[in-house]
Design an enzyme around this catalytic site. Structure first.
Site, PDB file in Angstrom:
ATOM      1  CG  ASP A   1     -11.964  -9.311  14.734  1.00  0.00           C
ATOM      2  OD1 ASP A   1     -13.040  -9.916  14.585  1.00  0.00           O
ATOM      3  OD2 ASP A   1     -11.237  -9.451  15.739  1.00  0.00           O
TER       4      ASP A   1
ATOM      5  CG  ASP B   1      -4.707 -12.379  21.978  1.00  0.00           C
ATOM      6  OD1 ASP B   1      -5.411 -12.558  22.990  1.00  0.00           O
ATOM      7  OD2 ASP B   1      -4.914 -11.462  21.166  1.00  0.00           O
TER       8      ASP B   1
HETATM    9  O1  LIG Z   1      -6.228  -4.095  22.483  1.00  0.00           O
HETATM   10  C1  LIG Z   1      -6.107  -5.068  21.744  1.00  0.00           C
HETATM   11  O2  LIG Z   1      -5.845  -4.947  20.524  1.00  0.00           O
HETATM   12  C2  LIG Z   1      -6.263  -6.416  22.326  1.00  0.00           C
HETATM   13  C3  LIG Z   1      -6.154  -6.600  23.681  1.00  0.00           C
HETATM   14  C4  LIG Z   1      -6.205  -7.939  24.330  1.00  0.00           C
HETATM   15  O3  LIG Z   1      -7.425  -8.050  25.019  1.00  0.00           O
HETATM   16  P1  LIG Z   1      -7.548  -7.857  26.640  1.00  0.00           P
HETATM   17  O4  LIG Z   1      -7.053  -6.528  26.992  1.00  0.00           O
HETATM   18  O5  LIG Z   1      -9.008  -8.026  26.857  1.00  0.00           O
HETATM   19  O6  LIG Z   1      -6.719  -8.946  27.254  1.00  0.00           O
HETATM   20  C5  LIG Z   1      -6.110  -9.065  23.306  1.00  0.00           C
HETATM   21  O7  LIG Z   1      -6.508 -10.283  23.873  1.00  0.00           O
HETATM   22  C6  LIG Z   1      -6.968  -8.794  22.086  1.00  0.00           C
HETATM   23  O8  LIG Z   1      -6.886  -9.828  21.146  1.00  0.00           O
HETATM   24  C7  LIG Z   1      -6.506  -7.537  21.387  1.00  0.00           C
HETATM   25  C1  LIG Z   2      -9.300 -11.726  22.298  1.00  0.00           C
HETATM   26  C2  LIG Z   2      -9.243 -11.591  20.983  1.00  0.00           C
HETATM   27  O1  LIG Z   2     -10.026 -10.768  20.250  1.00  0.00           O
HETATM   28  P1  LIG Z   2     -10.820  -9.410  20.542  1.00  0.00           P
HETATM   29  O2  LIG Z   2     -10.076  -8.344  19.794  1.00  0.00           O
HETATM   30  O3  LIG Z   2     -12.182  -9.643  19.971  1.00  0.00           O
HETATM   31  O4  LIG Z   2     -10.830  -9.162  22.018  1.00  0.00           O
HETATM   32  C3  LIG Z   2      -8.276 -12.373  20.178  1.00  0.00           C
HETATM   33  O5  LIG Z   2      -8.073 -12.042  18.996  1.00  0.00           O
HETATM   34  O6  LIG Z   2      -7.676 -13.337  20.682  1.00  0.00           O
END
Ligand SMILES: O=C(O)C1=C[C@@H](OP(=O)(O)O)[C@@H](O)[C@H](O)C1
Ligand SMILES: C=C(OP(=O)(O)O)C(=O)O
Length: 444
Positions: free
Chosen positions: A49, A329
């Site tokens: 990522d 998560d």
């Molecule tokens: O803003 C972020 O760094 C994240 C927000 C979350 O997603 P959602 O807002 O879609 O739940 C999480 O699941 C993701 O892994 C990271």
């Molecule tokens: C939802 C996830 O990733 P993303 O940042 O791609 O949304 C995750 O890491 O669990």
């Protein structure tokens, strides 16, 4: 297909130094790129990522260098929008790259295309695109309406005033953007981080419930460190005043990843421990540190310092019924920990699981059943009843979802061997997860 055979683990103890937080790493890289000045980023996460974000920034004309083989990077800020005004970016399945870059590029006066892996093209982005269009952005769907891939063209003749969004329905604020909050908090995060590029006041109103709120706290915290203040009315209206410009804070140290910590903390509770994770603790800005509270409510012994968390336990956990919206998560780790509980565990308010790396509610239910659990799934919940004894030699599919691979590794603590298919998908956020798990394990 590659696989990893795990032998039964009798107990775990030891210390794990966590990889950097994905959420902090990708936000920091983007803000450092948009800022005036040079940012030294320490302990950045090395993973798929963050690799996608780094690669995209390079293509967009942002200079950065890695210091030797370390996890430390020097990022030369562009002092505003991206210098390169055209390009095709491939962002894998990195939501924290795709959503924020969409917003920043939509306000960068260039021509870009953004794409990802097939699953990214099934992950919704329509709410963010609708919101950016209210700001004058020119975004087209190249595939299905509401989903990546996207084409972006220059927005509006900068710095001419933006249209008056919201007129006629009671609110007439200049630069008012409405965004739905119930699909992903990353849409609000993306708008917040890009707002200083709009060249005018931006008011963002969240429509409906906002999910995953602690991630917004991370966003606001990092924006503040880069010199941009956001005024807010609770979780409803966020105002970014014009005239603010990101400025490098000089140096940023990336905390360890609190979601990655969850696997080792759960291991400590199931496999007696003690297991200590280093890199997150009481002073963390990540919402997923609250996983430790959930684990404590399952009966784990948890101690915490500023920069570490330790867990231990008897091996037997208590079943819980928990609203997990604040820890989407780390909640996946609870679903697997539920196999070691004394009754039925219910995890609620997790509808967003269905639009992440895979449909995580369906995937979790299918794979937990392979080890003998009774699982009930609903649109936004999962209910797990453990079997009397785990089924040995299960072959676990991971659906190209790093968290499916990582949390199912914990099943080896249940005195059964198992196979994890495609363990390398853990590289999305944690390339050396399985060696680290083995480093604290004593095999039966
Ligand atoms: O803003 C972020 O760094 C994240 C927000 C979350 O997603 P959602 O807002 O879609 O739940 C999480 O699941 C993701 O892994 C990271
Ligand atoms: C939802 C996830 O990733 P993303 O940042 O791609 O949304 C995750 O890491 O669990």
């Amino acid at each position: 297909m590659e696989f990893l055979d795990l032998s039964p683990i009798a107990r775990v103890s030891g210390t794990v130094v966590l990889p950097g937080s994905k959420s902090i790493s990708n936000r920091t890289l983007l803000l450092a790129a948009l800022a005036e000045g040079v940012t030294e980023v320490k302990a950045l996460l090395a993973s798929d990522d963050t690799g996608h974000m780094l690669e995209a920034l390079r293509k967009l004309g942002v200079n950065w260098q890695q210091h030797g083989a370390s996890r430390d990077y020097r990022v030369e800020g562009a002092g505003g929008a991206f210098p390169v005004k055209h390009g095709d970016l491939f962002l894998g399945n990195a939501g924290t790259a795709f959503r924020p870059l969409t917003a920043a590029l939509a306000l960068s006066q260039g021509t870009y295309q953004l794409s990802g892996v097939a699953r990214m093209h099934e992950r919704p982005i329509g709410d963010l695109v609708d919101a950016l269009r209210q700001l004058g952005a020119d975004i087209t769907y190249l595939g299905n309406e509401g989903f990546p891939p996207l084409a972006i063209k220059p927005a509006f003749p900068h710095p001419s005033p933006l249209p008056l969004a919201g007129e006629g329905d009671g609110v007439a604020l200049r630069g008012l953007v409405r965004v739905r909050g119930n699909v992903s908090s990353q849409f609000l995060t993306a708008l917040l981080m890009a707002a200083p590029l709009a060249g005018q006041d931006v008011n963002i109103e969240v429509v409906g419930e906002l999910i995953s709120k602690p991630y917004i706290e991370i966003t606001l915290n990092l924006m503040r460190r880069f010199g941009v203040e956001v005024e807010r009315q609770e979780w409803q209206v966020f105002t970014i005043r014009a005239g603010q410009q990101y400025r490098s804070p000089g140096e940023i140290h990336v905390e360890g990843d609190a979601s990655s910590a969850s696997y080792f903390l759960a291991a400590g509770a199931i496999g007696k421990g003690p297991v200590r994770v280093e890199g997150v603790g009481k002073s963390s800005i990540q919402g997923d540190v609250r996983f430790a509270e959930a684990l404590a409510s399952m009966g784990a012994n948890i101690t915490m310092g500023d920069n570490w968390i330790e867990s231990s336990g008897s091996g037997k956990l208590k079943a819980i019924d928990l609203d997990c919206n604040h820890i989407p998560d780390a909640a996946m780790t609870l679903a697997v920990a539920a196999l070691f509980a004394d009754g039925t565990t219910t995890l609620r308010n997790i509808a967003s699981w269905r639009v992440k790396e895979t449909d995580r509610i369906a995937a979790m239910a299918t794979e937990l059943r392979k080890v003998g659990a009774t699982v009930e799934e609903g649109p936004d919940y999962i209910r797990v009843t453990p079997p009397a004894a785990l089924t040995p030699n299960a072959v676990i599919d991971t659906y190209d979802d790093h968290r499916m691979a990582m949390c199912f590794g914990l099943i080896a603590l249940g005195s059964v061997p198992l196979r994890i298919n495609d363990p390398k998908c853990a590289a999305k956020t944690f390339p050396d997860y399985f060696p680290k798990l083995q480093s604290i394990a004593q095999n039966a």
